[in-house]
Design an enzyme around this catalytic site. Structure first.
Site, mmCIF file in Angstrom:
data_model
loop_
_atom_site.group_PDB
_atom_site.id
_atom_site.type_symbol
_atom_site.label_atom_id
_atom_site.label_comp_id
_atom_site.label_asym_id
_atom_site.label_seq_id
_atom_site.Cartn_x
_atom_site.Cartn_y
_atom_site.Cartn_z
ATOM 1 N N HIS A 82 -12.558 -68.651 72.591
ATOM 2 C CA HIS A 82 -12.737 -69.564 73.580
ATOM 3 C C HIS A 82 -13.671 -70.710 73.339
ATOM 4 C CE1 HIS A 82 -16.825 -68.118 75.375
ATOM 5 N NE2 HIS A 82 -16.659 -67.086 73.788
ATOM 6 N N ASP A 201 -21.719 -68.349 70.577
ATOM 7 C CA ASP A 201 -20.657 -67.486 71.077
ATOM 8 C C ASP A 201 -20.088 -68.621 71.235
ATOM 9 O OD1 ASP A 201 -19.062 -66.111 72.475
ATOM 10 O OD2 ASP A 201 -21.158 -65.495 73.828
ATOM 11 N N GLU A 235 -14.124 -69.116 79.585
ATOM 12 C CA GLU A 235 -13.892 -67.435 79.243
ATOM 13 C C GLU A 235 -15.639 -66.910 79.777
ATOM 14 O OE1 GLU A 235 -14.941 -63.609 76.967
ATOM 15 O OE2 GLU A 235 -16.260 -65.618 76.974
ATOM 16 N N GLU A 236 -16.192 -67.778 79.410
ATOM 17 C CA GLU A 236 -17.447 -67.539 79.864
ATOM 18 C C GLU A 236 -18.086 -67.611 81.356
ATOM 19 O OE1 GLU A 236 -20.006 -66.653 77.491
ATOM 20 O OE2 GLU A 236 -19.863 -67.534 76.069
ATOM 21 N N ASP A 256 -14.009 -63.138 69.589
ATOM 22 C CA ASP A 256 -15.467 -62.999 69.915
ATOM 23 C C ASP A 256 -16.704 -62.334 68.659
ATOM 24 O OD1 ASP A 256 -17.468 -63.815 72.375
ATOM 25 O OD2 ASP A 256 -15.563 -63.931 73.408
ATOM 26 N N HIS A 336 -26.457 -65.032 73.684
ATOM 27 C CA HIS A 336 -26.536 -65.828 74.697
ATOM 28 C C HIS A 336 -27.739 -65.900 74.615
ATOM 29 C CE1 HIS A 336 -23.055 -65.528 77.448
ATOM 30 N NE2 HIS A 336 -22.477 -65.858 76.219
#
Length: 405
Positions: A82, A201, A235-236, A256, A336
């Protein structure tokens, strides 16, 4: 079933263009792309793929599909990654000329405090820099209260770098509720090869995928099975790979982050094979095939299980795609948050992907079809043989039942 003829050549460990991978990663990181505002980064990804001569198209919603034709055109496999990232959105224009924001994707305001941001208005010519600050950010005013206030999105605000002190001033700048506020990546590569940045990410994974497909195309090798790269944009927020596949997609390898944290086995310098995540186990046969490929070709790889994490493979299966799934990750410390990975891990990830794309399907004949007879269903596991109870077992069972009577 009709078995395909011929056997594919043994895969070789292709050289990965490390300069391309590194430069592409840095280019991707500096393009803001929070979920919902991904057009710019997808344009860049498309240009990079077009430069390698790969055919591509985009779905109505903007998911990109690149295709490398294989010997077998009746079936395909997909590598899914992604391009969207976590971010924020303007919830309210505040009376003090600052912005109340809410999260896009799942991440803590703890790591947003102090972050530099870019305010993206509806007019692409009008963007503004800013900073995420706690409501009490001045020690000279609030004293110890700067250390005791809580953590949460309702306790931070965005200070816009413009001479503005009220709602009218924000409106004059063209800032409105619903505007995206992207957290700046601020990437750094250290002398020892560590990459420190927001949004590794999944832009680090995307760079590795692009490098792997570039290596495959430039090698001149025709893969046994048509290979597709699917770059998703949601995706997030939980709906990445919900579409973009067809009935011929037999295998999906999601790329990922591999979570590097206490209690996890993932490493920044290796490929991390996710055996299970929060949605359940990945395909037994495909994951072990990837591990075997890594071992055979000396690509460093480790297994891991992730509790609070899912990838593009989950929405694909949930949307009804009939395919085996696996998860390959690059190790990310403080995911994150203040993320870090290593260039070696990204190179190894690209190497394993390029090896995988040179192989046939996990079960060459069976996986080419959506269904088939039980007699042809493949299995590489041995079921345990039932053990007949001994006389001692029978007496013990009789005693147990007598005691219940």
């Amino acid at each position: 079933m009709t078995a395909p003829t011929g056997a594919p050549a043994a895969p070789v460990r292709l050289p990965i263009d490390a300069d391309f991978l590194r430069d592409t990663l840095l280019e991707l990181l500096v393009i803001p792309s929070p979920s919902g505002r991904t057009d710019a980064v997808m344009q860049h990804v498309g240009e990079l793929l077009s430069a390698t001569g790969v055919d591509l198209d985009l779905t109505r919603r903007g998911v990109l599909r690149a295709t490398v034709p294989g010997v077998r055109g009746d079936v395909n496999r997909a590598v899914v990654v992604h391009a969207d990232t976590i971010g924020t959105m303007v919830k309210r224009l505040k009376e003090n000329g600052r912005l109340e924001v809410v999260q896009v994707g799942t991440h803590s305001a703890r790591f947003a405090e102090g972050a530099h941001v870019t305010v993206l208005t509806d007019d692409p010519e009008r963007t503004y820099t800013g900073t995420v600050l706690p409501l009490k950010s001045s020690g000279h005013t609030f004293g110890d209260e700067v250390d005791t206030q809580g953590v949460g999105w309702h306790l931070v605000e965005v200070r816009v770098d413009a001479p503005v002190s009220d709602v009218a001033g924000l409106l004059a700048l063209g800032i409105q509720v619903g505007d995206f506020v992207a957290i700046d990546a601020a990437p750094q590569i250290t002398p020892l090869g560590y990459v420190k940045s927001r949004h590794l990410d999944d832009k680090a994974g995307l760079a590795a995928c692009l490098a792997a497909f570039k290596a495959l195309v430039e090698s001149g090798i025709t893969p046994p099975v048509t290979a597709r790269l699917l770059v998703t944009i949601g995706e997030e927020v939980g709906h990445g790979a919900t579409h973009g596949f067809d009935d011929g997609t037999a295998e999906i390898v999601a790329v990922d982050n591999g979570v590097v944290a206490p209690g996890q086995q993932s490493l920044e310098e290796a490929v991390n094979v996710g055996m299970m995540d929060s949605t359940g186990p990945h395909d037994f046969h495909l994951t072990r095939r990837l591990l075997a490929l890594a071992a055979e070709h000396d690509v460093p790889a480790v297994r891991d299980v992730y509790r609070v994490y899912r990838s593009d493979a989950a929405p694909a299966v949930e949307s009804g795609v009939e395919a085996r799934t696996a998860l390959l990750g690059f190790g990310v410390d403080s995911s994150h948050g203040h993320e870090r990975t290593h260039l070696d891990g990204l190179l190894h990830l690209a190497e394993l992907l390029a090896l995988y794309l040179q192989t046939d399907l996990t079960f060459r004949d069976w996986d080419a079809h959506r269904s088939g007879p039980l007699v042809e269903f493949p299995s590489t596991t041995v079921q345990p043989t039932p053990v007949e109870p001994t006389d001692v077992d029978r007496r013990a069972e009789g005693d147990r039942r007598a005691g219940q009577a």
